[in-house]
Design a protein around this motif. Structure first.
Motif, PDB file in Angstrom:
ATOM      1  N   ARG A 152       4.279  13.721   4.648  1.00  0.00           N
ATOM      2  CA  ARG A 152       3.574  13.343   5.874  1.00  0.00           C
ATOM      3  C   ARG A 152       2.638  12.181   5.559  1.00  0.00           C
ATOM      4  O   ARG A 152       1.795  12.300   4.663  1.00  0.00           O
ATOM      5  CB  ARG A 152       2.776  14.526   6.417  1.00  0.00           C
ATOM      6  N   CYS A 153       2.806  11.091   6.276  1.00  0.00           N
ATOM      7  CA  CYS A 153       2.010   9.887   6.033  1.00  0.00           C
ATOM      8  C   CYS A 153       1.227   9.525   7.291  1.00  0.00           C
ATOM      9  O   CYS A 153       1.806   9.431   8.378  1.00  0.00           O
ATOM     10  CB  CYS A 153       2.920   8.734   5.613  1.00  0.00           C
ATOM     11  N   PHE A 154      -0.064   9.330   7.134  1.00  0.00           N
ATOM     12  CA  PHE A 154      -0.966   9.020   8.249  1.00  0.00           C
ATOM     13  C   PHE A 154      -1.557   7.633   8.021  1.00  0.00           C
ATOM     14  O   PHE A 154      -2.179   7.380   6.989  1.00  0.00           O
ATOM     15  CB  PHE A 154      -2.065  10.080   8.312  1.00  0.00           C
ATOM     16  N   VAL A 155      -1.352   6.710   8.975  1.00  0.00           N
ATOM     17  CA  VAL A 155      -1.859   5.345   8.869  1.00  0.00           C
ATOM     18  C   VAL A 155      -3.034   5.188   9.824  1.00  0.00           C
ATOM     19  O   VAL A 155      -2.902   5.427  11.033  1.00  0.00           O
ATOM     20  CB  VAL A 155      -0.762   4.313   9.200  1.00  0.00           C
ATOM     21  N   MET A 156      -4.170   4.778   9.283  1.00  0.00           N
ATOM     22  CA  MET A 156      -5.389   4.611  10.082  1.00  0.00           C
ATOM     23  C   MET A 156      -5.684   3.118  10.234  1.00  0.00           C
ATOM     24  O   MET A 156      -6.021   2.449   9.263  1.00  0.00           O
ATOM     25  CB  MET A 156      -6.554   5.344   9.417  1.00  0.00           C
ATOM     26  N   GLY A 157      -5.531   2.644  11.461  1.00  0.00           N
ATOM     27  CA  GLY A 157      -5.697   1.220  11.732  1.00  0.00           C
ATOM     28  C   GLY A 157      -4.331   0.580  11.907  1.00  0.00           C
ATOM     29  O   GLY A 157      -3.542   0.522  10.969  1.00  0.00           O
ATOM     30  N   HIS A 213      -6.452  16.507  11.618  1.00  0.00           N
ATOM     31  CA  HIS A 213      -5.124  15.957  11.325  1.00  0.00           C
ATOM     32  C   HIS A 213      -4.943  15.674   9.841  1.00  0.00           C
ATOM     33  O   HIS A 213      -3.868  15.908   9.273  1.00  0.00           O
ATOM     34  CB  HIS A 213      -4.923  14.673  12.136  1.00  0.00           C
ATOM     35  N   ILE A 214      -6.007  15.176   9.212  1.00  0.00           N
ATOM     36  CA  ILE A 214      -5.886  14.682   7.837  1.00  0.00           C
ATOM     37  C   ILE A 214      -5.626  15.812   6.847  1.00  0.00           C
ATOM     38  O   ILE A 214      -5.006  15.587   5.794  1.00  0.00           O
ATOM     39  CB  ILE A 214      -7.156  13.883   7.456  1.00  0.00           C
ATOM     40  N   ALA A 215      -6.070  17.012   7.190  1.00  0.00           N
ATOM     41  CA  ALA A 215      -5.887  18.150   6.283  1.00  0.00           C
ATOM     42  C   ALA A 215      -4.407  18.464   6.050  1.00  0.00           C
ATOM     43  O   ALA A 215      -4.047  19.076   5.046  1.00  0.00           O
ATOM     44  CB  ALA A 215      -6.603  19.377   6.845  1.00  0.00           C
ATOM     45  N   LYS A 216      -3.548  18.018   6.964  1.00  0.00           N
ATOM     46  CA  LYS A 216      -2.118  18.313   6.866  1.00  0.00           C
ATOM     47  C   LYS A 216      -1.323  17.182   6.209  1.00  0.00           C
ATOM     48  O   LYS A 216      -0.107  17.293   6.045  1.00  0.00           O
ATOM     49  CB  LYS A 216      -1.547  18.552   8.267  1.00  0.00           C
ATOM     50  N   GLN A 217      -1.998  16.094   5.834  1.00  0.00           N
ATOM     51  CA  GLN A 217      -1.287  14.896   5.380  1.00  0.00           C
ATOM     52  C   GLN A 217      -1.122  14.845   3.863  1.00  0.00           C
ATOM     53  O   GLN A 217      -1.972  15.335   3.113  1.00  0.00           O
ATOM     54  CB  GLN A 217      -2.024  13.641   5.858  1.00  0.00           C
ATOM     55  N   ASP A 218      -0.024  14.228   3.439  1.00  0.00           N
ATOM     56  CA  ASP A 218       0.224  14.005   2.010  1.00  0.00           C
ATOM     57  C   ASP A 218      -0.219  12.611   1.570  1.00  0.00           C
ATOM     58  O   ASP A 218      -0.703  12.418   0.455  1.00  0.00           O
ATOM     59  CB  ASP A 218       1.719  14.157   1.711  1.00  0.00           C
ATOM     60  N   ILE A 219      -0.027  11.618   2.449  1.00  0.00           N
ATOM     61  CA  ILE A 219      -0.377  10.229   2.171  1.00  0.00           C
ATOM     62  C   ILE A 219      -1.212   9.711   3.328  1.00  0.00           C
ATOM     63  O   ILE A 219      -0.847   9.896   4.501  1.00  0.00           O
ATOM     64  CB  ILE A 219       0.877   9.323   2.046  1.00  0.00           C
ATOM     65  N   VAL A 220      -2.322   9.052   3.033  1.00  0.00           N
ATOM     66  CA  VAL A 220      -3.118   8.393   4.074  1.00  0.00           C
ATOM     67  C   VAL A 220      -3.314   6.935   3.665  1.00  0.00           C
ATOM     68  O   VAL A 220      -3.679   6.640   2.526  1.00  0.00           O
ATOM     69  CB  VAL A 220      -4.489   9.070   4.280  1.00  0.00           C
ATOM     70  N   ALA A 246       0.829  -1.207   0.000  1.00  0.00           N
ATOM     71  CA  ALA A 246       0.000   0.000   0.000  1.00  0.00           C
ATOM     72  C   ALA A 246       0.862   1.254   0.000  1.00  0.00           C
ATOM     73  O   ALA A 246       0.598   2.209  -0.731  1.00  0.00           O
ATOM     74  CB  ALA A 246      -0.927  -0.008   1.220  1.00  0.00           C
ATOM     75  N   VAL A 247       1.910   1.248   0.818  1.00  0.00           N
ATOM     76  CA  VAL A 247       2.789   2.422   0.891  1.00  0.00           C
ATOM     77  C   VAL A 247       3.599   2.571  -0.392  1.00  0.00           C
ATOM     78  O   VAL A 247       3.740   3.683  -0.919  1.00  0.00           O
ATOM     79  CB  VAL A 247       3.722   2.316   2.115  1.00  0.00           C
ATOM     80  N   ILE A 248       4.106   1.467  -0.915  1.00  0.00           N
ATOM     81  CA  ILE A 248       4.887   1.537  -2.154  1.00  0.00           C
ATOM     82  C   ILE A 248       4.034   2.049  -3.306  1.00  0.00           C
ATOM     83  O   ILE A 248       4.474   2.891  -4.109  1.00  0.00           O
ATOM     84  CB  ILE A 248       5.472   0.148  -2.489  1.00  0.00           C
ATOM     85  N   ALA A 249       2.797   1.556  -3.400  1.00  0.00           N
ATOM     86  CA  ALA A 249       1.905   1.992  -4.482  1.00  0.00           C
ATOM     87  C   ALA A 249       1.526   3.464  -4.312  1.00  0.00           C
ATOM     88  O   ALA A 249       1.481   4.221  -5.290  1.00  0.00           O
ATOM     89  CB  ALA A 249       0.652   1.120  -4.512  1.00  0.00           C
ATOM     90  N   ALA A 250       1.262   3.867  -3.074  1.00  0.00           N
ATOM     91  CA  ALA A 250       0.923   5.268  -2.829  1.00  0.00           C
ATOM     92  C   ALA A 250       2.109   6.179  -3.145  1.00  0.00           C
ATOM     93  O   ALA A 250       1.944   7.256  -3.728  1.00  0.00           O
ATOM     94  CB  ALA A 250       0.487   5.442  -1.374  1.00  0.00           C
ATOM     95  N   ALA A 251       3.316   5.736  -2.782  1.00  0.00           N
ATOM     96  CA  ALA A 251       4.515   6.525  -3.074  1.00  0.00           C
ATOM     97  C   ALA A 251       4.717   6.684  -4.571  1.00  0.00           C
ATOM     98  O   ALA A 251       5.149   7.746  -5.052  1.00  0.00           O
ATOM     99  CB  ALA A 251       5.742   5.859  -2.441  1.00  0.00           C
ATOM    100  N   ASP A 252       4.397   5.633  -5.317  1.00  0.00           N
ATOM    101  CA  ASP A 252       4.545   5.679  -6.770  1.00  0.00           C
ATOM    102  C   ASP A 252       3.546   6.645  -7.403  1.00  0.00           C
ATOM    103  O   ASP A 252       3.844   7.315  -8.393  1.00  0.00           O
ATOM    104  CB  ASP A 252       4.360   4.271  -7.344  1.00  0.00           C
ATOM    105  N   THR A 253       2.349   6.708  -6.809  1.00  0.00           N
ATOM    106  CA  THR A 253       1.295   7.581  -7.340  1.00  0.00           C
ATOM    107  C   THR A 253       1.493   9.032  -6.905  1.00  0.00           C
ATOM    108  O   THR A 253       1.144   9.965  -7.636  1.00  0.00           O
ATOM    109  CB  THR A 253      -0.082   7.076  -6.866  1.00  0.00           C
ATOM    110  N   TYR A 254       2.065   9.206  -5.728  1.00  0.00           N
ATOM    111  CA  TYR A 254       2.325  10.549  -5.189  1.00  0.00           C
ATOM    112  C   TYR A 254       3.368  11.249  -6.059  1.00  0.00           C
ATOM    113  O   TYR A 254       4.393  10.669  -6.413  1.00  0.00           O
ATOM    114  CB  TYR A 254       2.845  10.389  -3.758  1.00  0.00           C
ATOM    115  N   PHE A 262      -4.629   5.565   0.090  1.00  0.00           N
ATOM    116  CA  PHE A 262      -4.700   4.157  -0.302  1.00  0.00           C
ATOM    117  C   PHE A 262      -5.645   3.454   0.667  1.00  0.00           C
ATOM    118  O   PHE A 262      -5.378   3.387   1.865  1.00  0.00           O
ATOM    119  CB  PHE A 262      -3.324   3.490  -0.276  1.00  0.00           C
ATOM    120  N   ASP A 263      -6.746   2.925   0.125  1.00  0.00           N
ATOM    121  CA  ASP A 263      -7.781   2.268   0.914  1.00  0.00           C
ATOM    122  C   ASP A 263      -7.580   0.751   0.842  1.00  0.00           C
ATOM    123  O   ASP A 263      -7.980   0.106  -0.121  1.00  0.00           O
ATOM    124  CB  ASP A 263      -9.154   2.672   0.361  1.00  0.00           C
TER     125      ASP A 263
END
Length: 377
Positions: free
Chosen positions: A172-177, A252-259, A146-154, A289-290
């Protein structure tokens, strides 16, 4: 001396499923226990395993019918249609991820066909079953991917970079769960150089988040809600907690680049964590990334296997994330199966004899009936 148990390894037929339930490594191990292993032609092709590699490991390789004929045990990654097992012995064991809540008609069909179906995702969260836990092994890889794919898309770099032309700030990366997938997502984002924060409904995860060098984001105003159900799984929260959580996430989420969202509740639709309004508060170019998109999604508007853009934010998620790492996912899944059955292997009978604690937890059907308590009613 007991006749050799015959294990059939099926080629996966579900759309997008590239994994395989046995590798040459585990084939050799089962043969060493005295089993005969038969692998369907092409079963490992999408996981970069050739038919010849299985033959070299000692397996028979052939078409479906001769592979399944007289099988005592059948392996799959996802549950096969009962008709595919028509040539197996009465009472054949089927070990796979069976999605009992989403595929109940298929489970009933297994029972009617006399199949003893073992749902690997029902493996209890106990110490001695950790090496058998397919949910953990596959979620671990999913969190990484998930992180690798998000980094590639970012469209920007993850780490802070100091160059002659100036400094690039860290993402800034925020992980939920913060289950297995979330912990691996935190670790991966940290390795890539991001500033990482994370949240979870289970207060016990705070120390885990901190141990990985991330910042814990928790609701402090609502006391006494642990959010941990039976077996270590998350449970649904009270309305009071959900409201407080939503307010915290919104700021918090308003400040994030990746969630990265990872929240799943077994047997239920994925809880909604991010609303359209929260997406709108994020910076253009951000990525979400969901990981729960296949179970209904944690993110409003997420669509499996598509990148959806809303308010300048890219939302993505795979219907089968571990399948995007087929070779490693297959290696771990197949070891889980081996660890499971070999732990109960009776040398005199030459076959596995499951105990009550683990056997009753994973067994869905037996003797023509659905027997698992979690499926009662």
């Amino acid at each position: 001396m007991a006749a050799s148990v015959r294990i059939a390894v099926l080629k996966e037929r579900a759309d997008g499923e590239s994994r395989v339930s046995a590798t040459p490594e585990t084939v050799k191990k089962f043969i060493a226990l005295g089993a005969v292993v038969a692998v369907e032609t092409g079963a490992g092709a999408d996981a970069s395993i050739s038919d010849e590699a299985y033959r070299e490991a000692g397996a028979e390789v052939g078409a479906l019918d001769p592979v399944v004929k007289d099988a005592d045990i059948v392996f799959g990654v996802q549950g096969p249609e009962p008709a595919l097992l028509a040539g197996a012995k009465p009472g054949v064991l089927l070990a796979a991820v069976l999605d009992p809540f989403g595929q109940r008609p298929r489970i009933d069909a297994y029972a009617a066909a006399g199949i003893e179906a073992l749902a690997m995702e029902f493996m209890p969260r106990i110490t001695r079953a950790q090496s058998m836990d397919v949910l953990s092994s596959q979620s671990n890889l999913a969190g990484y991917k998930a992180v690798i794919a998000a980094a590639d898309t970012y469209g920007r770099a993850f780490p802070m970079m100091m160059t002659a032309a100036g400094t690039i700030t860290a993402a800034r990366c925020f992980v939920m769960g913060v289950g297995v997938a979330g912990l691996q997502a935190i670790a991966t984002a940290r390795r890539l150089g991001a500033q990482v924060s994370a949240t979870d409904v289970r207060s016990a995860t705070r120390e885990q988040i901190q141990s990985l060098g991330a910042k814990p984001i928790f609701v402090e105003s609502v006391a006494g809600i642990e959010g941990e159900g039976a077996g270590g799984y998350a449970t649904e929260m009270s309305e009071e907690y959900q409201k407080a959580q939503a307010e915290l996430v919104s700021s918090h989420i308003a400040k994030q680049d990746i969630v990265i969202t990872t929240a799943l509740i077994p047997g239920r639709a994925a809880p909604r964590l991010i609303s359209d309004a929260q997406i709108a508060s994020m910076k253009p170019g951000s990525v979400i990334f969901d990981l729960a998109v296949a179970q209904g999604g944690n993110v409003e508007g997420s669509v499996a296997d598509q990148v959806v853009e809303r308010h300048g934010v890219k939302i993505m998620g795979y219907s089968n994330t571990p399948a995007h790492l087929a070779a490693d996912a297959s290696a771990l899944f197949s070891r889980n199966l081996y660890n499971f059955l070999s732990a109960f292997w009776d040398k005199e009978q030459g076959r596995p004899i499951l105990d009550e604690e683990i056997g009753d937890a994973v067994r869905l059907t037996k003797d023509g009936k659905v027997v698992n308590q979690r499926l009662s009613g």
